[in-house]
Motif scaffolding. Structure first.
Motif, PDB file in Angstrom:
ATOM      1  N   ARG A   1      -3.016  -6.227  20.020  1.00  0.00           N
ATOM      2  CA  ARG A   1      -3.229  -5.752  18.660  1.00  0.00           C
ATOM      3  C   ARG A   1      -4.169  -4.547  18.700  1.00  0.00           C
ATOM      4  O   ARG A   1      -5.255  -4.604  19.271  1.00  0.00           O
ATOM      5  N   SER A   2      -3.736  -3.446  18.083  1.00  0.00           N
ATOM      6  CA  SER A   2      -4.482  -2.195  18.185  1.00  0.00           C
ATOM      7  C   SER A   2      -4.089  -1.260  17.043  1.00  0.00           C
ATOM      8  O   SER A   2      -3.043  -1.427  16.412  1.00  0.00           O
ATOM      9  N   SER A   3      -4.915  -0.254  16.805  1.00  0.00           N
ATOM     10  CA  SER A   3      -4.582   0.805  15.841  1.00  0.00           C
ATOM     11  C   SER A   3      -4.217   2.106  16.544  1.00  0.00           C
ATOM     12  O   SER A   3      -3.896   3.098  15.887  1.00  0.00           O
TER      13      SER A   3
ATOM     14  N   PRO B   1      -3.577   1.348   6.346  1.00  0.00           N
ATOM     15  CA  PRO B   1      -5.008   1.112   6.102  1.00  0.00           C
ATOM     16  C   PRO B   1      -5.686   0.562   7.350  1.00  0.00           C
ATOM     17  O   PRO B   1      -5.100  -0.204   8.111  1.00  0.00           O
ATOM     18  N   SER B   2      -6.938   0.947   7.543  1.00  0.00           N
ATOM     19  CA  SER B   2      -7.653   0.569   8.762  1.00  0.00           C
ATOM     20  C   SER B   2      -7.870  -0.940   8.869  1.00  0.00           C
ATOM     21  O   SER B   2      -8.142  -1.452   9.953  1.00  0.00           O
ATOM     22  N   LYS B   3      -7.726  -1.660   7.760  1.00  0.00           N
ATOM     23  CA  LYS B   3      -7.895  -3.116   7.785  1.00  0.00           C
ATOM     24  C   LYS B   3      -6.837  -3.783   8.648  1.00  0.00           C
ATOM     25  O   LYS B   3      -7.037  -4.897   9.150  1.00  0.00           O
ATOM     26  N   TYR B   4      -5.701  -3.104   8.839  1.00  0.00           N
ATOM     27  CA  TYR B   4      -4.572  -3.711   9.520  1.00  0.00           C
ATOM     28  C   TYR B   4      -4.266  -2.996  10.832  1.00  0.00           C
ATOM     29  O   TYR B   4      -4.146  -1.776  10.868  1.00  0.00           O
TER      30      TYR B   4
ATOM     31  N   TRP C   1       0.814  -1.222   0.000  1.00  0.00           N
ATOM     32  CA  TRP C   1       0.000   0.000   0.000  1.00  0.00           C
ATOM     33  C   TRP C   1       0.846   1.270   0.000  1.00  0.00           C
ATOM     34  O   TRP C   1       0.346   2.355  -0.293  1.00  0.00           O
ATOM     35  N   ALA C   2       2.139   1.144   0.315  1.00  0.00           N
ATOM     36  CA  ALA C   2       2.966   2.321   0.562  1.00  0.00           C
ATOM     37  C   ALA C   2       4.006   2.598  -0.519  1.00  0.00           C
ATOM     38  O   ALA C   2       4.789   3.530  -0.378  1.00  0.00           O
ATOM     39  N   ILE C   3       4.050   1.786  -1.582  1.00  0.00           N
ATOM     40  CA  ILE C   3       5.128   1.939  -2.559  1.00  0.00           C
ATOM     41  C   ILE C   3       4.599   2.325  -3.929  1.00  0.00           C
ATOM     42  O   ILE C   3       3.397   2.260  -4.202  1.00  0.00           O
TER      43      ILE C   3
ATOM     44  N   GLY D   1       3.886  -6.866  15.022  1.00  0.00           N
ATOM     45  CA  GLY D   1       3.720  -5.860  13.982  1.00  0.00           C
ATOM     46  C   GLY D   1       2.345  -5.933  13.359  1.00  0.00           C
ATOM     47  O   GLY D   1       1.384  -6.396  13.973  1.00  0.00           O
ATOM     48  N   HIS D   2       2.252  -5.517  12.112  1.00  0.00           N
ATOM     49  CA  HIS D   2       0.941  -5.351  11.488  1.00  0.00           C
ATOM     50  C   HIS D   2       0.375  -6.648  10.928  1.00  0.00           C
ATOM     51  O   HIS D   2       1.106  -7.528  10.472  1.00  0.00           O
ATOM     52  N   GLY D   3      -0.929  -6.748  10.987  1.00  0.00           N
ATOM     53  CA  GLY D   3      -1.673  -7.886  10.477  1.00  0.00           C
ATOM     54  C   GLY D   3      -3.138  -7.519  10.401  1.00  0.00           C
ATOM     55  O   GLY D   3      -3.540  -6.388  10.704  1.00  0.00           O
ATOM     56  N   ALA D   4      -3.946  -8.472  10.005  1.00  0.00           N
ATOM     57  CA  ALA D   4      -5.362  -8.197   9.789  1.00  0.00           C
ATOM     58  C   ALA D   4      -6.086  -7.906  11.101  1.00  0.00           C
ATOM     59  O   ALA D   4      -5.912  -8.621  12.087  1.00  0.00           O
ATOM     60  N   ARG D   5      -6.895  -6.870  11.075  1.00  0.00           N
ATOM     61  CA  ARG D   5      -7.728  -6.528  12.240  1.00  0.00           C
ATOM     62  C   ARG D   5      -8.645  -7.695  12.604  1.00  0.00           C
ATOM     63  O   ARG D   5      -8.856  -7.996  13.789  1.00  0.00           O
ATOM     64  N   HIS D   6      -9.216  -8.338  11.583  1.00  0.00           N
ATOM     65  CA  HIS D   6     -10.134  -9.454  11.821  1.00  0.00           C
ATOM     66  C   HIS D   6      -9.560 -10.736  11.213  1.00  0.00           C
ATOM     67  O   HIS D   6     -10.274 -11.494  10.546  1.00  0.00           O
ATOM     68  N   GLY D   7      -8.282 -10.968  11.445  1.00  0.00           N
ATOM     69  CA  GLY D   7      -7.627 -12.134  10.890  1.00  0.00           C
ATOM     70  C   GLY D   7      -7.916 -13.404  11.677  1.00  0.00           C
ATOM     71  O   GLY D   7      -8.753 -13.424  12.587  1.00  0.00           O
ATOM     72  N   ARG D   8      -7.198 -14.460  11.318  1.00  0.00           N
ATOM     73  CA  ARG D   8      -7.392 -15.763  11.945  1.00  0.00           C
ATOM     74  C   ARG D   8      -6.078 -16.245  12.531  1.00  0.00           C
ATOM     75  O   ARG D   8      -4.996 -15.863  12.094  1.00  0.00           O
ATOM     76  N   SER D   9      -6.166 -17.112  13.513  1.00  0.00           N
ATOM     77  CA  SER D   9      -4.982 -17.661  14.148  1.00  0.00           C
ATOM     78  C   SER D   9      -4.214 -18.553  13.176  1.00  0.00           C
ATOM     79  O   SER D   9      -4.790 -19.157  12.272  1.00  0.00           O
TER      80      SER D   9
END
Length: 320
Positions: free
Chosen positions: A224-226, A237-240, A75-77, A144-152
């Motif tokens: 895990r937090s934003s 992005p808010s997804k992560y 998303w940043a490049i 570090g960063h990962g999905a807000r609603h990810g899975r284990s």
């Protein structure tokens, strides 16, 4: 006996272990050391900063004759960052967090392996459709960063393995010793992508206080937090969200993210606190597996140790 997988065969490396391209901290020295140790070192370029690349790319390129690669925050490049990396002949480029499609074809045209990290099944299907050579399935235990609603990691990895077959899958998230490597191999992964464990090495580009915090930290102290991204003015992005150790600003604003986003004075107070040395300039990104990290070995030695532990764990499991 070395563990041979589709990943080790693809890259011609000795061990099914890759360095997570942690933005900023996975510099040239760390990536080169992991590759020399028999894994795949991945430089953590993050947003593709030109000056950072100019400094770190020669270090890894000159620091090892073994295969190495580079990772970007998708998303940043822009394509220019990828072009600059390709000039140094990496064996692989890894894209994470965002739409990899604008860059995938250029990477393939260069004859470079395309690694795509995914945090959900929609991303996994897109990675398959784009022709990824390797897919990284990241669980929410990761630092570090990962999905807000990810899975284990445990339930997510085998689902991605089945979806992506025959494309090799690396598992990421909560892996900090050889038992974790053995576990994900048993799940069908072709190897492990490991981050936080490699931050606790002398080659990592982290402050001594960060390495000390990881060695002394506990998984239950991670969250895990934003909040810290918002306070820092980061454009993630808010997804992560990001998994970090505790932080005073996190304690102050937990559950009040919308209020923090709308409060410019609070964000300025954060920057002022950093300038005065009252607040660390960066959070301590940390996996839930930090309980397993209790020393600061060289990265090359660590690769060999992880591989030996994995072989031993699999042998013990076979005897049972």
């Amino acid at each position: 006996m070395a563990l041979s997988t589709a990943f080790t065969k693809l890259f011609g490396v000795q061990h099914p272990i890759a360095l997570a391209p942690m933005g900023g901290s996975a510099g040239g020295a760390l990536a080169a050391a992991v590759s020399r140790g028999g894994g795949l070192g991945l430089l953590g370029s993050g947003n593709g900063d030109r000056d950072w690349l100019a400094r770190e790319l020669p270090i890894v390129a000159e620091g090892t004759e073994k295969p190495w690669g580079i990772g970007f925050l998708t998303w940043a490049i822009d394509v220019g960052a990828v072009e600059r990396a390709l000039e140094h002949n990496p064996r692989a480029v890894m894209l994470s967090f965002g739409d990899p499609s604008p860059f995938a074809e250029r990477i393939r045209q260069a004859g470079v392996a395309l690694i795509i990290q995914v945090t959900d099944l929609e991303e996994a299907r897109r990675a398959v459709d784009l022709g990824a050579d390797v897919i990284v399935a990241q669980g929410t235990e990761s630092g570090g960063h990962g999905a807000r609603h990810g899975r284990s990691t445990l339930p997510f990895v085998p689902v991605v393995v089945d979806l992506a077959a025959p494309v090799p899958v690396l598992a990421a998230g909560g892996i900090a010793d050889g038992r974790g490597v053995a576990a994900v191999l048993a799940l069908g992964a072709a190897g492990a992508l490991i981050g936080t464990r490699f931050q606790a090495t002398p080659e990592a580009l982290v402050a001594p206080s960060t390495a000390k915090a990881i060695v002394e930290g506990h998984g239950q102290d991670t969250e895990r937090s934003s909040v810290l991204d918002i306070a820092r003015g980061s454009r993630w992005p808010s997804k992560y969200t990001a998994r970090t150790l505790g932080h005073p600003v996190l304690d102050q604003w937990r559950g009040r993210e919308a209020e923090l986003s709308a409060d410019p004075q609070a964000k300025q107070a954060y920057q002022d606190g950093v300038a005065r040395g009252e607040i660390p300039p960066l959070p301590v990104w940390a996996s839930e597996a930090i309980d397993l990290i209790n020393d600061l070995p060289s990265a090359a030695d660590l690769v060999a140790t992880l591989a030996a532990q994995a072989e031993d764990a699999l042998a013990r499991a076979g005897r049972r």
